[in-house]
Design a protein around this motif. Structure first.
Motif, PDB file in Angstrom:
ATOM      1  N   LEU A 126       0.443   5.238   0.452  1.00  0.00           N
ATOM      2  CA  LEU A 126      -0.346   6.423   0.761  1.00  0.00           C
ATOM      3  C   LEU A 126       0.364   7.607   0.126  1.00  0.00           C
ATOM      4  N   LYS A 163      -0.377  -0.604  -9.633  1.00  0.00           N
ATOM      5  CA  LYS A 163      -1.168  -1.839  -9.540  1.00  0.00           C
ATOM      6  C   LYS A 163      -0.420  -3.009 -10.167  1.00  0.00           C
ATOM      7  N   ALA A 189      -2.658  11.552   5.167  1.00  0.00           N
ATOM      8  CA  ALA A 189      -1.705  10.498   4.797  1.00  0.00           C
ATOM      9  C   ALA A 189      -0.714  10.242   5.927  1.00  0.00           C
ATOM     10  N   ARG A 235      -1.457   5.033 -11.539  1.00  0.00           N
ATOM     11  CA  ARG A 235      -2.209   4.038 -10.756  1.00  0.00           C
ATOM     12  C   ARG A 235      -2.046   2.650 -11.353  1.00  0.00           C
ATOM     13  N   THR A 249      -2.600   8.411   8.788  1.00  0.00           N
ATOM     14  CA  THR A 249      -2.939   7.049   8.394  1.00  0.00           C
ATOM     15  C   THR A 249      -1.695   6.176   8.341  1.00  0.00           C
ATOM     16  N   PRO A 281      -6.390  13.315  -7.210  1.00  0.00           N
ATOM     17  CA  PRO A 281      -6.264  11.937  -7.696  1.00  0.00           C
ATOM     18  C   PRO A 281      -4.970  11.733  -8.485  1.00  0.00           C
ATOM     19  N   VAL A 328      -1.286  -1.053  -4.059  1.00  0.00           N
ATOM     20  CA  VAL A 328      -2.517  -0.278  -4.046  1.00  0.00           C
ATOM     21  C   VAL A 328      -2.140   1.153  -3.668  1.00  0.00           C
ATOM     22  N   SER A 329      -2.650   2.123  -4.406  1.00  0.00           N
ATOM     23  CA  SER A 329      -2.347   3.526  -4.095  1.00  0.00           C
ATOM     24  C   SER A 329      -3.579   4.196  -3.508  1.00  0.00           C
ATOM     25  N   ASP A 330      -3.333   5.082  -2.556  1.00  0.00           N
ATOM     26  CA  ASP A 330      -4.422   5.793  -1.896  1.00  0.00           C
ATOM     27  C   ASP A 330      -4.013   7.249  -1.694  1.00  0.00           C
ATOM     28  N   LEU A 356       0.839  -1.189   0.000  1.00  0.00           N
ATOM     29  CA  LEU A 356       0.000   0.000   0.000  1.00  0.00           C
ATOM     30  C   LEU A 356       0.875   1.239   0.000  1.00  0.00           C
ATOM     31  N   MET A 373      -4.486  11.186  -0.758  1.00  0.00           N
ATOM     32  CA  MET A 373      -5.278  11.955   0.209  1.00  0.00           C
ATOM     33  C   MET A 373      -4.493  13.204   0.563  1.00  0.00           C
TER      34      MET A 373
END
Length: 129
Positions: free
Chosen positions: A74, A93, A107, A89, A110, A83, A98-100, A72, A102
């Motif tokens: 962040l 992947k 960030a 992205r 989290t 975005p 997985v990218s998130d 992951l 924020m």
């Protein structure tokens, strides 16, 4: 035991983020003005200062660490959520990440929680004022 030095633009080890704002971050008894990229192996000074500079090239340490150590990513995109571009992205992947994206503050918070849970996480943080 001496405290880690951030003089070379890289320091080995994983650290929680102790504070952020005023254009920088505090972690591991260190302070850095500017953006940071934190992977399980260590902390890098990151050249990105705005979301348009977040590229596969700027995230090279994440891709290098991805082989089983990062699941992951962040991404703190500054004061607001921006975005990530679809090609970036997709590249993440394809590497099993997985990218998130924020806001940077979210960030950082989290990341600390997930690090405490021993998750395989990395964080890219654009510094905020």
């Amino acid at each position: 035991m001496s405290e880690p030095s951030f003089g070379s633009g890289y320091v080995a080890g994983q650290y929680t983020i102790d504070g952020y704002g005023a254009g920088g971050f505090n972690f591991g008894h260190m302070s850095h003005r500017g953006s940071l990229l934190m992977v399980p192996e260590g902390v890098h000074i990151w050249s990105a200062t705005r979301p348009s500079e977040i590229t596969a090239e700027s995230l090279a340490p994440v891709f290098a660490a991805a082989k089983g150590t990062v699941e992951l990513l962040l991404v703190g995109t500054g004061p607001d959520l921006v975005p990530l571009p679809a090609p970036l992205r997709a590249a993440l992947k394809a590497a099993g990440i997985v990218s998130d994206p924020m806001a940077t503050g979210a960030a950082a918070r989290t990341y600390n929680i997930l690090l405490g849970e021993r998750r395989r996480v990395a964080v890219a943080l654009i510094a905020v004022g």
